[in-house]
Design an enzyme around this catalytic site. Structure first.
Site, PDB file in Angstrom:
ATOM      1  N   ASN A 162      63.802 -33.668  18.693  1.00 40.64           N
ATOM      2  CA  ASN A 162      62.682 -32.764  20.032  1.00 40.64           C
ATOM      3  C   ASN A 162      62.696 -34.292  20.849  1.00 40.64           C
ATOM      4  OD1 ASN A 162      59.163 -34.196  20.077  1.00 40.64           O
ATOM      5  ND2 ASN A 162      60.206 -33.131  17.470  1.00 40.64           N
ATOM      6  N   PHE A 172      55.249 -36.108  24.584  1.00 42.69           N
ATOM      7  CA  PHE A 172      53.624 -36.046  24.096  1.00 42.69           C
ATOM      8  C   PHE A 172      53.233 -35.475  26.400  1.00 42.69           C
ATOM      9  CE2 PHE A 172      52.071 -40.227  21.710  1.00 42.69           C
ATOM     10  CZ  PHE A 172      52.505 -39.443  20.817  1.00 42.69           C
ATOM     11  N   SER A 224      55.406 -40.996  16.801  1.00 38.46           N
ATOM     12  CA  SER A 224      56.219 -40.960  17.451  1.00 38.46           C
ATOM     13  C   SER A 224      57.011 -41.250  17.292  1.00 38.46           C
ATOM     14  CB  SER A 224      55.384 -39.891  18.714  1.00 38.46           C
ATOM     15  OG  SER A 224      56.605 -39.765  19.581  1.00 38.46           O
ATOM     16  N   ASN A 269      59.286 -40.848  20.611  1.00 38.74           N
ATOM     17  CA  ASN A 269      59.494 -40.208  21.976  1.00 38.74           C
ATOM     18  C   ASN A 269      59.147 -40.952  23.010  1.00 38.74           C
ATOM     19  OD1 ASN A 269      61.779 -38.984  20.678  1.00 38.74           O
ATOM     20  ND2 ASN A 269      60.026 -37.334  20.330  1.00 38.74           N
ATOM     21  N   THR A 270      57.907 -42.297  22.166  1.00 38.00           N
ATOM     22  CA  THR A 270      57.260 -42.768  23.417  1.00 38.00           C
ATOM     23  C   THR A 270      57.694 -44.153  23.095  1.00 38.00           C
ATOM     24  OG1 THR A 270      54.973 -41.458  23.395  1.00 38.00           O
ATOM     25  CG2 THR A 270      54.494 -43.749  23.897  1.00 38.00           C
ATOM     26  N   LYS A 282      48.414 -41.183  10.776  1.00 33.03           N
ATOM     27  CA  LYS A 282      50.413 -40.398  10.764  1.00 33.03           C
ATOM     28  C   LYS A 282      51.399 -41.479  10.859  1.00 33.03           C
ATOM     29  CE  LYS A 282      52.799 -36.505  12.562  1.00 33.03           C
ATOM     30  NZ  LYS A 282      52.574 -35.297  12.883  1.00 33.03           N
ATOM     31  N   ASN A 297      55.721 -38.360   9.692  1.00 32.30           N
ATOM     32  CA  ASN A 297      56.153 -38.010  11.569  1.00 32.30           C
ATOM     33  C   ASN A 297      57.776 -37.787  11.670  1.00 32.30           C
ATOM     34  OD1 ASN A 297      56.618 -37.402  14.221  1.00 32.30           O
ATOM     35  ND2 ASN A 297      54.356 -38.487  14.857  1.00 32.30           N
TER      36      ASN A 297
END
Ligand code: FMN
Length: 345
Positions: A113, A117, A180, A182-183, A221, A250
């Protein structure tokens, strides 16, 4: 039932569309008491766990990212989850990355994915939590918090504090998500100096909120891609800032050993290929810290044996996401059943 009848139908469709459809199906099923078609949730005193001061009815939780906007946590809890983590939420709403951004890697029992966010903003989640008509039957809720994409890292702590303040009265524990992939640049916040600063600020704010009340546990996390030396730093940071624990892990940016055609999509990989590494991280943290703080173990739990392995490695509680998609709601019951069997043997 799920794997034979429901999953083949769901897996024909685009994964993100299925996510939204499953919300509708779960809501509908729940209204008519139908969550029981997946088996009655197991309740037993021996499954209860008290971790960072909170009593959990069982140790199996839903990981962050599934119910980002606190839309479905009550219905989801009826499947038998011991706790639900909402978020990641950010101060302002944001659309996330362009679609497609969610990929099923069927041959690998995995998902990639790069949602980024996507969420309706913290206030929207607060309003839902505040107005929840099911508040008489409370569920243990974690609030996973992050920063907006366009907030530079030097100002990230303001975003985390905004989410922390807004959610303070409505969640049972907090998760600081700095892991994450993805940021852009978010993972740089896992480095010792910015992380110490961020966690110390949150702890200070926690004390300020808690003058007359119990303070809220704060967990960190982390990514599975940290090196051993970075993990040793994490242990030091947890001990120095006195936060309440760690969620490991994560999604990963590694693509080792994958077979599926879409394995090279950008984003975070979750599911089966993550099982081993997430367990290694849990074991490393537990051993090197002499088990001095609680750990929530997450990453590639697809059956009861995977769950027991995480618990044996040092996890106090566990969470699922991708396993829930591949195995269905029965997974919660079968894990709890096995934990119970183990307790009794
Ligand atoms: C589609 C998707 C979205 C996710 N979104 C978030 C998120 O917003 N915040 C977060 O902390 N973790 C998020 N995660 C990571 C999961 O919470 C979990 O840590 C990871 O997927 C590993 O567990 P699993 O193998 O059981 O899925 C997401 C995972 C997936 C698959």
């Amino acid at each position: 039932m799920y794997k034979k009848l429901i999953r083949p139908f769901l897996f024909l469709m685009d994964p993100e569309k299925v996510h939204h459809l499953s919300f509708k199906l779960i809501r509908f099923t729940n209204k008519f008491g139908g969550t029981r078609i997946f088996g009655k949730p197991i309740t037993d005193k021996k499954l209860e766990r008290t971790v960072f001061g909170i009593k959990f009815p069982n140790p199996v939780g839903l990981a962050a990212g599934f119910d980002k906007d606190a839309k479905l946590y009550h219905e989801l809890s009826n499947f038998g989850f011991g706790f639900i983590e909402i978020g990641t939420v950010t101060p302002r709403p944001q659309p996330g990355n362009e679609k497609p951004r969610l990929f099923r890697l069927k041959e690998d029992e995995a998902v990639i994915n790069r949602m980024g966010f996507n969420n309706g903003g913290v206030q929207e989640a607060v309003n839902r939590l505040k107005n929840n008509k099911h508040s008489q039957t409370p569920v243990i809720i974690g609030g996973n918090i992050g920063k907006n994409k366009d907030t530079p890292n030097e100002k990230a702590s303001e975003d985390y504090l905004t989410c922390f303040d807004a959610l303070y009265d409505y969640v049972d524990y907090f998760v600081v998500n700095v892991s994450s992939p993805n940021t852009p640049n978010l993972r740089a916040l896992q480095e010792k100096e910015p992380l110490m600063k961020l966690l110390n600020l949150l702890q200070k704010r926690n004390d300020a909120h808690a003058t007359n009340k119990q303070r809220k546990p704060i967990l960190l996390k982390i990514a599975p891609d940290l090196t051993n030396s970075q993990l040793l730093d994490i242990i030091e940071i947890v001990q120095e800032t006195k936060i309440d624990g760690v969620i490991a892990t994560n999604t990963t940016i590694s693509r080792e050993g994958l077979k599926s055609a879409n394995k090279n999509e950008t984003g975070g990989l979750s599911g089966k290929p993550l099982t081993k590494r997430a367990t290694e991280v849990i074991r490393f943290l537990a051993e090197k810290s002499n088990k001095s703080f609680p750990i929530i173990g997450v990453g590639g739990i697809h059956n009861a044996a995977d769950a027991l392995e995480k618990l044996k490695a040092g996890a106090d509680l566990i969470q699922l996401y991708t396993g829930f998609i591949y195995e269905g709601p029965q997974l919660i019951r079968s894990i709890n059943k096995e934990i119970l069997k183990n307790e009794n043997s």
